[in-house]
Design a protein around this motif. Structure first.
Motif, PDB file in Angstrom:
ATOM      1  N   ALA A 167       0.829  -1.211   0.000  1.00 43.68           N
ATOM      2  CA  ALA A 167       0.000   0.000   0.000  1.00 43.68           C
ATOM      3  C   ALA A 167       0.859   1.254   0.000  1.00 43.68           C
ATOM      4  O   ALA A 167       0.598   2.203  -0.751  1.00 43.68           O
ATOM      5  CB  ALA A 167      -0.929  -0.002   1.215  1.00 43.68           C
ATOM      6  N   MET A 168       1.893   1.271   0.814  1.00 43.73           N
ATOM      7  CA  MET A 168       2.762   2.448   0.870  1.00 43.73           C
ATOM      8  C   MET A 168       3.510   2.632  -0.449  1.00 43.73           C
ATOM      9  O   MET A 168       3.749   3.762  -0.889  1.00 43.73           O
ATOM     10  CB  MET A 168       3.738   2.309   2.034  1.00 43.73           C
ATOM     11  N   ALA A 169       3.886   1.522  -1.092  1.00 44.41           N
ATOM     12  CA  ALA A 169       4.543   1.609  -2.393  1.00 44.41           C
ATOM     13  C   ALA A 169       3.621   2.240  -3.428  1.00 44.41           C
ATOM     14  O   ALA A 169       4.031   3.113  -4.209  1.00 44.41           O
ATOM     15  CB  ALA A 169       4.986   0.219  -2.846  1.00 44.41           C
ATOM     16  N   LEU A 170       2.360   1.823  -3.433  1.00 44.57           N
ATOM     17  CA  LEU A 170       1.396   2.367  -4.385  1.00 44.57           C
ATOM     18  C   LEU A 170       1.146   3.853  -4.123  1.00 44.57           C
ATOM     19  O   LEU A 170       0.946   4.629  -5.065  1.00 44.57           O
ATOM     20  CB  LEU A 170       0.084   1.573  -4.307  1.00 44.57           C
ATOM     21  N   TRP A 171       1.157   4.249  -2.874  1.00 44.94           N
ATOM     22  CA  TRP A 171       0.963   5.670  -2.566  1.00 44.94           C
ATOM     23  C   TRP A 171       2.136   6.521  -3.047  1.00 44.94           C
ATOM     24  O   TRP A 171       1.967   7.680  -3.427  1.00 44.94           O
ATOM     25  CB  TRP A 171       0.740   5.867  -1.069  1.00 44.94           C
ATOM     26  N   GLY A 172       3.334   5.955  -3.041  1.00 47.66           N
ATOM     27  CA  GLY A 172       4.463   6.676  -3.604  1.00 47.66           C
ATOM     28  C   GLY A 172       4.267   6.949  -5.086  1.00 47.66           C
ATOM     29  O   GLY A 172       4.568   8.042  -5.586  1.00 47.66           O
ATOM     30  N   ALA A 173       3.733   5.952  -5.815  1.00 47.47           N
ATOM     31  CA  ALA A 173       3.448   6.124  -7.239  1.00 47.47           C
ATOM     32  C   ALA A 173       2.352   7.159  -7.457  1.00 47.47           C
ATOM     33  O   ALA A 173       2.428   7.976  -8.385  1.00 47.47           O
ATOM     34  CB  ALA A 173       3.050   4.782  -7.843  1.00 47.47           C
ATOM     35  N   ILE A 174       1.319   7.136  -6.618  1.00 45.50           N
ATOM     36  CA  ILE A 174       0.235   8.113  -6.740  1.00 45.50           C
ATOM     37  C   ILE A 174       0.772   9.525  -6.551  1.00 45.50           C
ATOM     38  O   ILE A 174       0.367  10.464  -7.240  1.00 45.50           O
ATOM     39  CB  ILE A 174      -0.877   7.808  -5.714  1.00 45.50           C
ATOM     40  N   LEU A 253      -6.133   1.276  -5.804  1.00 41.96           N
ATOM     41  CA  LEU A 253      -4.974   2.156  -5.633  1.00 41.96           C
ATOM     42  C   LEU A 253      -4.092   2.150  -6.882  1.00 41.96           C
ATOM     43  O   LEU A 253      -3.598   3.197  -7.315  1.00 41.96           O
ATOM     44  CB  LEU A 253      -4.151   1.731  -4.418  1.00 41.96           C
ATOM     45  N   LEU A 254      -3.896   0.972  -7.471  1.00 42.74           N
ATOM     46  CA  LEU A 254      -3.092   0.882  -8.689  1.00 42.74           C
ATOM     47  C   LEU A 254      -3.729   1.675  -9.819  1.00 42.74           C
ATOM     48  O   LEU A 254      -3.037   2.414 -10.539  1.00 42.74           O
ATOM     49  CB  LEU A 254      -2.939  -0.583  -9.091  1.00 42.74           C
ATOM     50  N   CYS A 255      -5.045   1.545  -9.967  1.00 44.43           N
ATOM     51  CA  CYS A 255      -5.745   2.274 -11.029  1.00 44.43           C
ATOM     52  C   CYS A 255      -5.660   3.782 -10.807  1.00 44.43           C
ATOM     53  O   CYS A 255      -5.484   4.551 -11.768  1.00 44.43           O
ATOM     54  CB  CYS A 255      -7.205   1.828 -11.091  1.00 44.43           C
ATOM     55  N   ILE A 256      -5.784   4.220  -9.550  1.00 44.51           N
ATOM     56  CA  ILE A 256      -5.663   5.644  -9.251  1.00 44.51           C
ATOM     57  C   ILE A 256      -4.281   6.148  -9.657  1.00 44.51           C
ATOM     58  O   ILE A 256      -4.135   7.203 -10.289  1.00 44.51           O
ATOM     59  CB  ILE A 256      -5.926   5.917  -7.758  1.00 44.51           C
ATOM     60  N   GLY A 257      -3.244   5.387  -9.305  1.00 48.06           N
ATOM     61  CA  GLY A 257      -1.885   5.779  -9.657  1.00 48.06           C
ATOM     62  C   GLY A 257      -1.678   5.866 -11.161  1.00 48.06           C
ATOM     63  O   GLY A 257      -1.066   6.820 -11.663  1.00 48.06           O
ATOM     64  N   VAL A 258      -2.188   4.885 -11.905  1.00 50.02           N
ATOM     65  CA  VAL A 258      -2.031   4.876 -13.362  1.00 50.02           C
ATOM     66  C   VAL A 258      -2.784   6.034 -14.002  1.00 50.02           C
ATOM     67  O   VAL A 258      -2.254   6.752 -14.861  1.00 50.02           O
ATOM     68  CB  VAL A 258      -2.513   3.532 -13.944  1.00 50.02           C
ATOM     69  N   VAL A 259      -4.035   6.249 -13.571  1.00 48.80           N
ATOM     70  CA  VAL A 259      -4.860   7.304 -14.162  1.00 48.80           C
ATOM     71  C   VAL A 259      -4.259   8.681 -13.898  1.00 48.80           C
ATOM     72  O   VAL A 259      -4.162   9.525 -14.809  1.00 48.80           O
ATOM     73  CB  VAL A 259      -6.304   7.223 -13.630  1.00 48.80           C
ATOM     74  N   VAL A 260      -3.842   8.930 -12.666  1.00 52.41           N
ATOM     75  CA  VAL A 260      -3.272  10.233 -12.330  1.00 52.41           C
ATOM     76  C   VAL A 260      -1.973  10.464 -13.102  1.00 52.41           C
ATOM     77  O   VAL A 260      -1.719  11.581 -13.602  1.00 52.41           O
ATOM     78  CB  VAL A 260      -3.033  10.347 -10.811  1.00 52.41           C
ATOM     79  N   ALA A 261      -1.142   9.432 -13.237  1.00 46.60           N
ATOM     80  CA  ALA A 261       0.105   9.577 -13.988  1.00 46.60           C
ATOM     81  C   ALA A 261      -0.177   9.857 -15.461  1.00 46.60           C
ATOM     82  O   ALA A 261       0.515  10.680 -16.089  1.00 46.60           O
ATOM     83  CB  ALA A 261       0.957   8.313 -13.837  1.00 46.60           C
TER      84      ALA A 261
END
Length: 274
Positions: A167-174, A253-261
């Motif tokens: 979870a913390m790793a995914l938040w870094g990507a977000i 969380l993964l989808c949020i990170g991809v979409v925002v990027a």
């Protein structure tokens, strides 16, 4: 592939040659450790009043001193740190105009952004280890002192720890994606702090008042984090029903990170820089 690997190495170097990452890491450890240990000691003393309060107080104490709930402080309050670092790592490029030499060295802007996302995902995982060292070490120690089994021999506890690191790793990507969308460093900091500390907790509480809003509220990033890692004090307060499964929370969380990027790449990242 060579340019992507070079971008990843460059981004790691950028992060670890500044004082920001270890400053935030130190604050993260103290913040999470104090909260986890304090909550464990506070709620472990509820049984002292249970003699006069009846079985209800005892049941409440047992629920609030569950080791998973204490260890979950690593993500429930600590996730703001990797997302903040990711945002700062990206907005700093705009503020200090270091994107110009970066793009000259590696003209493939997509590789540069992906490299930054992957690097900060790794640093986010490191932040997860640091946060868990605080919540498990200090929080678990407080539980043990209070006569409560910290359950460190339980495989479920270690599964929770692994999901918390993810979870913390995914938040870094977000955070990287957010920094690309909002290149203003001050603006990104305000948005991160306002949303994580005020807006989303209020939205999660408000969404629990009806089944319709609750079905939407479970897709909020914080709710998805709780689904991935395990129940937190936020989820107990909102009394969320029909929560996502752990893998669904991770996928959100993964989808949020991809979409925002992708939004950041399509807007500010492709603009001309000076």
């Amino acid at each position: 592939m060579t340019s992507l690997l070079a971008a990843i190495r460059s981004e790691f170097l950028k992060v670890f040659t500044t004082r920001v990452w270890w400053g935030l890491a130190l604050i993260l450890f103290v913040y999470v450790g104090f909260a986890a240990a304090g909550a464990a000691l506070l709620f472990a003393n509820i049984p002292g009043a249970a003699e006069s309060s009846g079985a209800g107080a005892q049941a409440t104490s047992e629920m609030l001193t569950q080791p998973g709930l204490i260890y979950g402080f690593a993500t429930s309050i600590g996730y703001v740190f990797p997302v903040l670092l990711g945002a700062l790592a990206t907005t700093g490029e705009f503020r200090h105009q270091s994107l110009t030499p970066t793009f000259l060295a590696n003209p493939n802007r997509g590789h540069v952004l992906v490299g930054k996302v992957l690097a900060l995902t790794g640093v986010g995982a490191l932040y997860g280890v640091i946060a868990l060292a605080a919540s498990v070490g200090l929080g678990g120690g407080a539980l043990a002192i209070s006569g409560i089994d910290p359950m460190l021999a339980d495989p479920d506890t270690w599964a929770l720890i692994g999901r918390a690191v993810l979870a913390m790793a995914l938040w870094g990507a977000i955070g990287v994606g957010l920094g690309a969308v909002l290149p203003s460093q001050v603006g990104a900091i305000i948005v991160v702090l306002a949303f994580t500390q005020f807006v989303e907790p209020l939205l999660r509480l408000a969404s629990s008042f009806s089944e319709v809003t609750a079905s939407i509220g479970r897709f909020l990033p914080g709710a998805a984090t709780d689904a991935l890692v395990g129940p937190s004090f936020y989820s107990l307060m909102s009394a969320q029903q029909d929560a996502l499964t752990w893998w669904q929370g991770g996928l959100v969380l993964l989808c949020i990170g991809v979409v925002v990027a992708l939004i950041g790449y399509a807007t500010t990242w492709r603009r001309d820089v000076t």
